[in-house]
Design a protein around this motif. Structure first.
Motif, mmCIF file in Angstrom:
data_model
loop_
_atom_site.group_PDB
_atom_site.id
_atom_site.type_symbol
_atom_site.label_atom_id
_atom_site.label_comp_id
_atom_site.label_asym_id
_atom_site.label_seq_id
_atom_site.Cartn_x
_atom_site.Cartn_y
_atom_site.Cartn_z
ATOM 1 N N ILE A 92 -11.424 -40.242 -42.640
ATOM 2 C CA ILE A 92 -10.515 -39.548 -42.081
ATOM 3 C C ILE A 92 -9.269 -40.307 -41.487
ATOM 4 O O ILE A 92 -8.021 -40.296 -42.124
ATOM 5 N N LEU A 95 -7.299 -41.787 -44.878
ATOM 6 C CA LEU A 95 -6.690 -40.777 -46.039
ATOM 7 C C LEU A 95 -5.369 -40.453 -44.810
ATOM 8 O O LEU A 95 -4.468 -39.619 -45.381
ATOM 9 N N PRO A 97 -4.705 -37.865 -42.594
ATOM 10 C CA PRO A 97 -4.147 -36.248 -42.862
ATOM 11 C C PRO A 97 -3.351 -35.831 -41.750
ATOM 12 O O PRO A 97 -3.611 -36.314 -40.614
ATOM 13 N N ASP A 98 -2.490 -34.833 -42.114
ATOM 14 C CA ASP A 98 -1.733 -34.274 -41.227
ATOM 15 C C ASP A 98 -2.395 -33.168 -40.436
ATOM 16 O O ASP A 98 -3.690 -32.995 -40.545
ATOM 17 N N HIS A 102 -6.698 -27.732 -43.668
ATOM 18 C CA HIS A 102 -7.561 -28.541 -45.009
ATOM 19 C C HIS A 102 -8.729 -27.476 -45.091
ATOM 20 O O HIS A 102 -8.959 -26.755 -44.591
ATOM 21 N N ASN A 134 -9.165 -28.456 -39.580
ATOM 22 C CA ASN A 134 -8.305 -29.496 -39.327
ATOM 23 C C ASN A 134 -9.187 -30.632 -39.128
ATOM 24 O O ASN A 134 -10.134 -30.798 -39.085
ATOM 25 N N TRP A 157 -10.463 -31.271 -48.782
ATOM 26 C CA TRP A 157 -8.908 -31.559 -49.594
ATOM 27 C C TRP A 157 -7.791 -30.876 -48.830
ATOM 28 O O TRP A 157 -8.142 -29.910 -47.939
ATOM 29 N N PRO A 158 -6.657 -31.461 -48.926
ATOM 30 C CA PRO A 158 -5.268 -30.775 -48.370
ATOM 31 C C PRO A 158 -4.918 -29.709 -49.434
ATOM 32 O O PRO A 158 -5.529 -29.532 -50.536
ATOM 33 N N SER A 174 -7.639 -40.128 -55.011
ATOM 34 C CA SER A 174 -6.450 -40.276 -54.213
ATOM 35 C C SER A 174 -5.198 -40.323 -55.092
ATOM 36 O O SER A 174 -5.331 -41.028 -56.139
#
Length: 196
Positions: A92, A95, A97-98, A102, A134, A157-158, A174
């Motif tokens: 996490i 990566l 993430p925002d 997700h 999230n 995954w997003p 990625s």
């Protein structure tokens, strides 16, 4: 759930390639191996295991190679499909993430009761239970994705599919350079159950 169908449609149905479990088309792919638990309850990395036992590391290393050597002092085979908490945290963080939603999918065979939507993933025609949630909180601290049974989902995954994690053997794909996973204390991670 449309995002899961997109992933399912990208998987190679033949089952004899990496693309059968993780979609093709990414710039980089990273295989990450779960830590190995010793008899005393401590864990070691595969790097340390290779060093201790004089093995030559390679991209397709598998547990039976170590088991066949009769030199191992391990308690049990690393669990597939349910990565260690510390490993999930590192992923996490790498990566980045925002806070957007997700997507997660986990094999229906791990579920006690299925109330969420499902989709079939090739090549093994596995029914996958779908979740959303999230990966970071409002302070961008990692949130451990878990199913109702406490397992880490097999896929995450997003919405834009810029990366995808396959936790069956812990692979990450990625669209940017492969992230570097740095060692951190797993005590800083908090859990979050993901639901529809």
């Amino acid at each position: 759930m449309r995002p899961a169908e997109a992933v399912a449609n990208l998987l190679d149905p033949r089952g004899d390639r990496v693309a059968s479990v993780i979609p093709p088309g990414y710039e980089s792919y990273v295989g990450i191996l779960n830590p190995i638990e010793l008899r005393d309850g401590s864990t070691i990395s595969w790097t340390e295991t290779v060093s201790r036992n004089g093995f030559k590391p390679h991209a397709w290393m598998q547990w039976p190679e170590f088991e066949a050597s009769n030199q191992i002092e391990f308690w049990k085979e690393p669990e597939m499909g349910n990565p260690a908490v510390s490993l999930v945290q590192h992923l996490i963080e790498a990566l980045q993430p925002d806070r957007s939603t997700h997507y997660f999918a986990s094999w229906a065979g791990y579920a006690t009761e299925i109330q969420e939507p499902t989709v079939e993933f090739s090549p093994y025609h596995r029914e996958m239970v779908l979740y959303t949630g999230n990966l970071v909180d409002e302070d961008h601290a990692p949130l451990l994705p878990t199913t109702a049974t406490g397992r880490v989902p097999m896929y995450w995954w997003p919405s834009d599919l810029r990366w995808l994690v396959d936790a069956t053997s812990t692979r990450e794909a990625s669209s940017s350079a492969a992230p570097r996973v740095q060692r951190r204390e797993s005590s800083q991670i908090r859990t979050s159950t993901h639901t529809q």
